[in-house]
Design an enzyme around this catalytic site. Structure first.
Site, PDB file in Angstrom:
ATOM      1  N   ILE A   1      61.532 -96.667 -92.402  1.00 25.21           N
ATOM      2  CA  ILE A   1      60.687 -96.706 -91.197  1.00 25.21           C
ATOM      3  C   ILE A   1      61.534 -96.360 -89.976  1.00 25.21           C
ATOM      4  CG2 ILE A   1      59.143 -98.128 -89.776  1.00 25.21           C
ATOM      5  CD1 ILE A   1      58.103 -97.657 -92.616  1.00 25.21           C
TER       6      ILE A   1
ATOM      7  N   GLY B   1      58.951-113.129 -89.848  1.00 20.91           N
ATOM      8  CA  GLY B   1      59.859-112.026 -89.516  1.00 20.91           C
ATOM      9  C   GLY B   1      59.367-111.230 -88.331  1.00 20.91           C
TER      10      GLY B   1
ATOM     11  N   GLN C   1      62.268-105.363 -87.334  1.00 19.55           N
ATOM     12  CA  GLN C   1      61.917-103.990 -86.962  1.00 19.55           C
ATOM     13  C   GLN C   1      60.405-103.753 -87.012  1.00 19.55           C
ATOM     14  OE1 GLN C   1      62.636-100.831 -89.718  1.00 19.55           O
ATOM     15  NE2 GLN C   1      62.858 -99.261 -88.144  1.00 19.55           N
TER      16      GLN C   1
ATOM     17  N   TYR D   1      67.875-105.851-103.979  1.00 19.71           N
ATOM     18  CA  TYR D   1      66.697-105.603-103.132  1.00 19.71           C
ATOM     19  C   TYR D   1      65.536-105.107-103.994  1.00 19.71           C
ATOM     20  CZ  TYR D   1      64.131-103.582 -99.118  1.00 19.71           C
ATOM     21  OH  TYR D   1      63.205-103.262 -98.161  1.00 19.71           O
TER      22      TYR D   1
END
Ligand code: AKB
Length: 344
Positions: A196, A32, A36, A166
């Site tokens: 974040i 990943g 972000q 999630y």
């Protein structure tokens, strides 16, 4: 004139630092890596451990700019165990930062994909780590809590009955990481990240994304339509702190860790009104309106208002550097400079 003693000291010193360097050298894979957190973490890891020693794991999105230029990258689909195993073998990986993820709101719209990426991919990473003796960093989240968790000063060890896919995958991930450490001795470590906030790569499909978007909209339009309701308090953190947290935990002395995984960490807690007021100190004509998105609001209401992160502080010295005021100054400057230079 250089004395024999000085020469001896010099040679001994050089040998010593070479030996230390050799022993702390790591071969790291970041899954990943264009996401972000991954995009900034990969660059920081390359600074610390050397460009060639940090492999950026990508899927469909190609890396660009510094991420592409500064070191190796490879396609790795963490939902395919054979693929993970081949990459780990080829690059002689000893440490995996497993950041491939689907965020909360997207996972709620596609729970099957949420499970596949949230759990099956982590299981593959842990199995490969067991086989090849790798350390693993796994990011859990405030999403691992649910409505029956104490929402204020949420303890490190408490009730976890999340009501989102999630959250279910994050609790499962925390337990899997604990299991692989206890049963197989895999060096697993991890934190529960809050929302974040960053100014480099945008998050995609999270419940806390509003706290990033508000800064971009403040600079571009001086107006923001908020998808979460007034009074919705959530833990948040600025990106430099979240990157430092991951690396510091992976570097921490294992003998000091009573927990290994799922450390609560936080830097600030605010609701939309508070962050808007902070932005107004710099952009007085900034206005915020509300258009509450039911899915995101329902998720946010089950998450903590503020976590207790004392276990992380005690066990590995966690301490954030940025509060809301410092983060706002930095965010507005970085985004403002880019906007003026028209470089987005
Ligand atoms: C999300 O909102 O889904 C993430 C998280 C808090 O885990 N940012």
């Amino acid at each position: 004139m250089i004395s024999k003693q000085t020469t001896k000291c010099f040679i001994f010193g050089a040998l010593k630092s070479l030996t230390i360097k050799y022993f702390i050298m790591k071969n790291i894979l970041v899954t990943g890596s264009v996401g972000q957190i991954g995009s900034e973490l990969t660059l920081e890891l390359r600074k610390r451990y050397g460009n060639e020693n940090v492999v950026a794991g990508i899927r469909k999105t190609q890396p660009s700019g510094e991420l592409k230029e500064s070191g190796p990258y490879v396609v790795v689909d963490a939902t395919d165990i054979k693929n993970v195993s081949e990459v780990v073998k080829e690059y002689k990986i000893d440490t995996i930062y497993h950041l491939a993820a689907i965020l909360s709101a997207v996972a709620e719209n596609n729970p099957q994909a949420g499970w596949n990426v949230g759990v099956n991919a982590l299981y593959n990473v842990l199995e490969v780590a067991r086989e090849f003796n790798c350390s693993v960093f796994f990011p859990s989240s405030i999403g691992a809590f649910g409505p029956s968790t104490p929402l204020d000063n949420t303890p490190q060890d408490t009730i976890q009955r999340p009501t989102t896919m999630y959250g279910v995958t994050k609790v499962t991930g925390e337990l899997l990481c604990d299991y692989y450490f206890k049963r197989f001795g895999v060096d697993t470590r991890g934190v529960r990240y809050p929302g974040i906030i960053s100014n480099v790569t945008l998050p995609g499909g999270g419940t806390t994304d509003y706290a990033v978007e508000i800064y971009y909209e403040a600079i571009k339009n001086k107006k923001f339509v908020c998808p979460l309701a007034k009074g919705t308090f959530l833990d948040m953190m600025y990106m430099p702190d979240s990157i430092r947290a991951a690396i510091d935990l992976m570097e921490a002395d294992p003998s000091k860790l009573k927990h290994r995984n799922a450390f609560n960490i936080t830097a600030m807690s605010f609701d939309p009104e508070i962050v808007a007021d902070e932005i107004k100190k710099h952009i007085p004509d900034f206005v915020m309106e509300y258009d509450v998105e039911p899915v995101k609001q329902a998720i946010a209401e089950t998450w903590p208002n503020k976590m207790d992160d004392s276990a992380a502080r005690e066990e590995w010295g966690w301490k954030p550097k940025f509060d809301l005021e410092a983060m706002t100054i930095d965010m507005l400057k970085a985004i403002g400079d880019r906007y003026k230079g028209n470089s987005w």
